[in-house]
Design an enzyme around this catalytic site. Sequence first.
Site, PDB file in Angstrom:
ATOM      1  CD  GLN A   1       0.940  -9.253  -2.347  1.00  0.00           C
ATOM      2  OE1 GLN A   1       1.513  -9.729  -3.303  1.00  0.00           O
ATOM      3  NE2 GLN A   1      -0.447  -8.822  -2.614  1.00  0.00           N
TER       4      GLN A   1
ATOM      5  N   GLY B   1      -4.442  -4.590  -4.377  1.00  0.00           N
ATOM      6  CA  GLY B   1      -5.554  -3.716  -4.815  1.00  0.00           C
ATOM      7  C   GLY B   1      -4.847  -2.513  -5.101  1.00  0.00           C
ATOM      8  CG  HIS B   2      -3.361  -0.853  -7.917  1.00  0.00           C
ATOM      9  ND1 HIS B   2      -2.252  -1.708  -7.557  1.00  0.00           N
ATOM     10  CD2 HIS B   2      -3.736  -0.827  -9.127  1.00  0.00           C
ATOM     11  CE1 HIS B   2      -1.994  -2.583  -8.794  1.00  0.00           C
ATOM     12  NE2 HIS B   2      -2.893  -1.896  -9.645  1.00  0.00           N
TER      13      HIS B   2
ATOM     14  CG  ASP C   1      -1.721  -1.247   1.230  1.00  0.00           C
ATOM     15  OD1 ASP C   1      -2.198  -1.674   0.299  1.00  0.00           O
ATOM     16  OD2 ASP C   1      -1.785  -1.718   2.352  1.00  0.00           O
TER      17      ASP C   1
ATOM     18  CE  LYS D   1       2.852  -2.386  -4.635  1.00  0.00           C
ATOM     19  NZ  LYS D   1       2.611  -2.289  -3.229  1.00  0.00           N
TER      20      LYS D   1
END
Length: 426
Positions: A226, A40-41, A13, A16
Site C-alpha cells: 500500500q 498487487g504488483h 501503486d 514498489k
Amino acid sequence: MSNVVIVGVQWGDEGKGKIVDLLARQIDYVVRFQGGNNAGHTVIVDGKKAALHLVPSGILHEGKICLIGNGVVLDPVVFTQELDTLIAQGVDVSPSRLKISGKTHLIMPYHKALDQARENKLEKGQKIGTTGRGIGPCYEDKVARVGVRASDLTDPELLRAKIAAALKEKNVLFTALYGMEPLSVDAVFDEVMAAAPRVVPHLTDVSSDLQQAWKEGKSVLFEGAQGIHLDIDHGTYPFVTSSNTVSGNAAAGCGIGPNRLDRIIGILKAYTTRVGEGPFPTELNDATGDLLRANGGEFGVTTGRPRRCGWQDIVILRESARLNGLTDIALTKLDVLSGFDEIKICVAYDYQGRRMDYPPQESGALERVTPIYESVPGWKEDITACKTWDELPEAARAYVLRLEELSGVPVSMVSVGPDRNQTIFR
Ligand code: IMP
C-alpha cells in the site's frame, strides 16, 4: 548491503515491485510486514511474469528467502492459489525458502463476506472503496483478540472453536443487518482446513529466523505494501487501509528491533495516483488526468479499477519523509511525464487562508485544501532509453532536482520504464 525498508510514499501503486526486484539481487531475505492480498504488483524476472498479491516479490529470485511476518494478514485460499501459479511457472516455493510466521492472522471466509457486505451497505460518500479482500475485518478480529492465527491450523479443535465463536456474532450481522444467509461452521472449517496442508509446512518463527540471518551476516529487505497515506493512523482516515504502512511497522510486523532498519527508501511516482475513495488534493478530473492514466497504464493490478491521477504533491511527500525517516527516494515512471509543455508541482496548500507546508491534521481537512502550484518546463523527448543521469533532458533533471530540493530527500534512483535496465542510479 545494509537492511532496507521499501515504502510507497503516496497512496500505493508507486511501483514498489520494480524497485524491490532491482534491490533483491543484492539481498538475502525479502520480508513482508503488513497488509495482505489487497496489494498487487506484476513482477517479471528472467522472462517469468507473475502478478503477486501476498507472496513477497523476492520469490522470483533464485536462492532468496521470503518471509511473511506477523503483521501480515494471510488468506490461506489465496496463498494456495498463488503457490500453484508460481509452481506452474517453475518457481521454487518450497518451505525452506518461503516461510510464514505462526503469528500471522488468517483472513477467514467471514472476513471477506463482511468486508463486501459492509462496503455495499454504505452510502455514496461513506464508502472506503476497499479491495473487498477481508483485510479490515481480519485486523479488527486481531485487535479484538478473537482472530485466527496461522499456527491455529495445527490445532483443528481450537480452530473449530474459534470459528464457532466468530460465527455466533458474525451470523447475527449477516442475517439481521445485511440480509444474507448465515455461514455454517462446518463449511468455513472445511474451506480453511483444506488449505492447511499447504500452509502449515511453511510456518516458522520469523523473528528468530531474522536474528539467525543477521548472525550469519545476511541482509534483509522489508517490502512495504500500500502507501503511507493509507496508513491506519497517519493516512487520510477513514479512507485508509487497516494496517500501519509506515516504515516503523517493519520492526513490529516481523518481530525485530527498529535499530535494524538501516536505510528507508521511499518509492515516489513522478505524479500522483489513488485508487478507492478519499481526499486527493492534486487530482485532475480533466484531459490531463486522463492522459496520465492512459500513458501510465493506471489501472489496479488487484481490482482492475482505473486509478485517479494528478500532479506531484510535495506536501504529501514531506509528510511521508517525516513519518518514515526517509533516507532516499526512488522516483518511478518519470517517462510518463514526457510530452507535457509544463509540469505542475504542488509545493504547499492554502488552508483557510494559511499557507501549509505539511497537511493540516484536523479530520477531513485534506478535503478542503487548495493546492499551491509551481510550474516547471516539461520535455518532449522519449526518455525510456536513457541509461545515465546525464542522458536525461535538462528539464527532466531539473524536475527531479526540484523534487529533491522541495522535499529535502535525495533521489537515488530514477525509473524511466518498466524494465529493470530502465533505471538510472545516481
Ligand atoms: P482495503 O485495504 O482493501 O481495506 O482498502 C482500503 C483502501 O486502501 C481502499 O481505498 C483501497 O483501494 C486502498 N488500497 C488497499 N491496498 C492497496 C494497494 O495495494 N494499492 C493501492 N491502494 C490500496
